[in-house]
Design an enzyme around this catalytic site. Structure first.
Site, short mmCIF file in Angstrom:
data_model
loop_
_atom_site.label_atom_id
_atom_site.label_comp_id
_atom_site.label_asym_id
_atom_site.label_seq_id
_atom_site.Cartn_x
_atom_site.Cartn_y
_atom_site.Cartn_z
N ASP A 230 23.43 -41.73 -34.79
CA ASP A 230 22.78 -40.45 -35.09
C ASP A 230 21.33 -40.74 -35.44
OD1 ASP A 230 22.34 -37.78 -36.02
OD2 ASP A 230 24.46 -37.65 -36.53
N HIS B 37 30.39 -31.45 -38.08
CA HIS B 37 30.36 -31.53 -39.54
C HIS B 37 29.55 -30.40 -40.18
CE1 HIS B 37 26.71 -33.20 -38.06
NE2 HIS B 37 26.18 -33.16 -39.26
N ASP B 38 28.95 -29.53 -39.38
CA ASP B 38 28.19 -28.40 -39.92
C ASP B 38 28.91 -27.07 -39.74
OD1 ASP B 38 26.00 -30.05 -40.59
OD2 ASP B 38 25.19 -29.87 -38.56
N GLU C 246 20.80 -32.34 -30.43
CA GLU C 246 21.41 -31.25 -31.20
C GLU C 246 20.49 -30.04 -31.12
OE1 GLU C 246 22.84 -29.89 -35.66
OE2 GLU C 246 20.97 -30.97 -35.37
N ASP D 34 19.26 -35.58 -34.07
CA ASP D 34 19.35 -34.48 -35.03
C ASP D 34 18.23 -33.45 -34.79
OD1 ASP D 34 20.76 -33.74 -37.60
OD2 ASP D 34 18.69 -33.74 -38.33
C1 NOJ Z 1 21.64 -31.19 -38.68
C2 NOJ Z 1 22.76 -32.00 -39.25
O1 NOJ Z 1 23.86 -31.93 -38.38
C3 NOJ Z 1 23.05 -31.46 -40.61
O2 NOJ Z 1 24.23 -31.98 -41.17
C4 NOJ Z 1 21.86 -31.73 -41.49
O3 NOJ Z 1 22.06 -31.15 -42.76
C5 NOJ Z 1 20.59 -31.15 -40.87
N1 NOJ Z 1 20.48 -31.44 -39.47
C6 NOJ Z 1 19.39 -31.73 -41.53
O4 NOJ Z 1 19.25 -33.07 -41.10
#
Ligand code: NOJ
Length: 532
Positions: free
Chosen positions: A99, A325-326, A264, A201
């Site tokens: 990542d 995970h979000d 992402e 990210d």
């Molecule tokens: C996206 C990530 O998937 C998330 O978990 C994170 O909090 C934010 N970017 C900030 O890096």
């Protein structure tokens, strides 16, 4: 067979390292833990793992705040543990994706410590500094995704710095050539070690408007939504110049053999597909999150698939995601029976699927009591349901204490139902969702049509989603029942003749099908059609 890259036929599996397997009894997962579970991943049948950040970090955002891009955080192990993991994965034929978090560092990164130390520090321009507004307030109305203004005042140097997320996650200035070069060298560092690629990210955030205009108000905003949505991020995300930055990263990745760059990106489809780049010089796979927010309705999903297929640039390879995970767990959103149907959808659509760890067990969205909340987003913006801890709970390996995840209290509580929904249990049950995932991946490996064939919609009625996958003379029909009610569909005579390759409950394999496909509630089937 036409030439495909490994990542086109691969299934990616996302590991949230804090929650996969703890090897040293501190209640937090680690690299040695992942290494010890590679056998499980091979048995499951995935081809690549993407590991959320494992780098040195104060862990304010659980690793998405990096203070050394080239070091492993001691919580997860040492560099040797990573090298052991990489080698062990490769010897099993598993690819490893890291990542990469280039939009922001930790405020504890030496770059930022230098940057904030004085206005003349050589690293000053590596971050985004602005003078206060005439009234002394923030330079403009830009908002942090984690609540409040995106500007933090630094008393010592009398300026504000920009942070799209936490104030401890200052945004790097990607308009500065030295930043670009330093980050490219970070990519090379890991590529030289042999990693197979990166998930990048918030890649659509990297460039901000250099004139710093206010973002326009969002007239669709309703109370109860996350407060950063009060403005439209017109000048803070998805700027045209971001594509040059991504093409630069892609050039670095292309210095190495057949590595993968995933971005992402949370944008509507028509904007998302621009991230393949002009002449496909952007991300190989701009993550397609559209299934995450499309209502679980056969017509809407069919429409989404068609729109996505139509929007893809020529040569752009599709991909699909059901969880990360979000986001809330898929089983929590649509219920366990339909989570199995979702698995069949994910693994039979055209393109590279990404599985979120634990979804193969049907892990639910966990309820997190207020005193156990760890997510900074929930802490900053409490009470409206933005917390992400519920989809980050420990992997459920068996029915022993702490689900076999750790010998001590895990950093987040276990999700409900772990005593039955665990690997040891589900592995023994031929009808389980775990075995469904395995059977579907097994079928993908044996079928060129499923692995890389074309997609052709058939029809959508009575909440049935029906489509073909085709490669040369191999044809596969997928029929999914998105309801709990039994259903049947009759095709024009002679068109649909074949046998069941995979069925959701695992009890119809090899069944002959002619003209009519019968589906029980929550059932789906993959049918290999006889050649005509
Ligand atoms: C996206 C990530 O998937 C998330 O978990 C994170 O909090 C934010 N970017 C900030 O890096």
């Amino acid at each position: 067979m036409k030439r495909t890259h490994w990542w086109q036929t691969a299934v990616i599996y996302q590991i949230y390292p804090r929650s996969f397997q703890d090897s040293n009894g501190d209640g937090v997962g680690d690299l040695a833990g992942i290494t010890s579970r590679l056998g499980y991943l091979s048995e499951l049948g995935v081809d690549a793992i993407w590991i959320s950040p494992i780098f040195q970090s104060p862990m304010k955002d659980f690793g998405y705040d990096i203070s050394d891009y080239r070091a492993i955080d001691p919580l997860f192990g040492a560099m040797e543990d990573f090298e052991t993991l990489l080698e062990a994965a490769h010897s099993r034929g598993l690819k490893v994706l890291l990542d990469f978090v280039p939009n922001h560092s930790s405020d504890q990164h030496p770059w930022f410590i230098g940057s904030r130390s004085s206005r003349t520090n050589p690293k000053r321009d590596w971050y985004i500094w602005r003078d206060p507004a005439p009234d002394g307030g923030p330079p403009n109305n830009w908002l942090s995704e984690f609540g409040g203004s995106a500007w933090e005042f630094d008393g010592k140097t009398g300026q504000y710095y920009y942070h799209a997320f936490l104030s401890s996650q200052p945004d790097l200035n990607w308009r500065n050539r030295e930043v670009v070069d330093a980050m490219h060298d970070v990519l090379r560092f890991w590529l030289d070690k042999g990693v197979d690629g990166f998930r990048v990210d918030v890649i659509w955030h990297l460039i901000k408007d250099s004139a710093f205009p206010d973002n326009p108000p969002n007239s669709d905003y309703r109370p109860g939504k996350p407060p950063h949505q009060k403005v439209v991020p017109l000048y803070t995300t998805d700027l045209p110049e971001v594509h040059d930055v991504i093409a630069g990263m892609r050039r670095v990745v292309d210095e190495f053999d057949d590595r993968l760059l995933i971005g992402e990106i949370y944008l509507p489809l028509e904007r998302l597909v621009a991230y393949y780049g002009r002449d496909l010089d952007g991300a190989h796979l701009p993550f397609n999150f559209a299934l995450l927010n499309t209502p679980w309705d056969a017509r809407k999903i069919a429409q989404l698939i068609s729109e996505y297929e139509a929007a893809l640039p020529r040569g752009g390879w599709p991909n699909w995601v059901l969880g990360n995970h979000d986001q809330p767990r898929i089983a929590g959103r649509i219920g366990s029976p339909q989570a199995a149907v979702a698995a069949m959808l994910l693994l039979t659509l055209r393109g590279t699927p990404t599985i979120y760890y634990g979804d193969e067990l049907g892990m639910p969205q966990a309820h997190i009591p207020p005193e156990r909340v760890r997510d900074p987003f929930e802490k900053n913006v409490p009470g409206i349901g933005v917390g992400r801890d519920g989809s980050r709970t420990p992997m459920q390996w068996d029915a022993t204490e702490n689900a076999g995840f750790s010998t001590s209290e895990p950093w987040l509580p276990l999700a409900e139902g772990w005593k039955s929904a665990n690997v040891a249990n589900l592995r023994e049950d031929g009808t389980s969702i775990l075995n469904l995932y395995r059977r579907l991946m097994g079928a993908r490996r044996k079928s060129a049509a499923l692995a890389h064939g074309g997609y052709r919609p058939y029809l959508t009625e009575q909440d049935l989603l029906i489509y073909f996958r085709e490669f040369e003379d191999e044809r596969v029909l997928i029929a999914l029942n998105l309801t709990h009610i039994d259903s049947a569909i009759t095709f024009p005579p002679g068109q649909i003749v074949g046998s069941v390759l995979v069925s959701i409950f695992g009890d119809r394999d090899g069944e002959h099908v002619a003209d009519t496909v019968v589906l029980r509630g929550d059932e789906g089937v993959v049918i290999k059609l006889d050649s005509v």
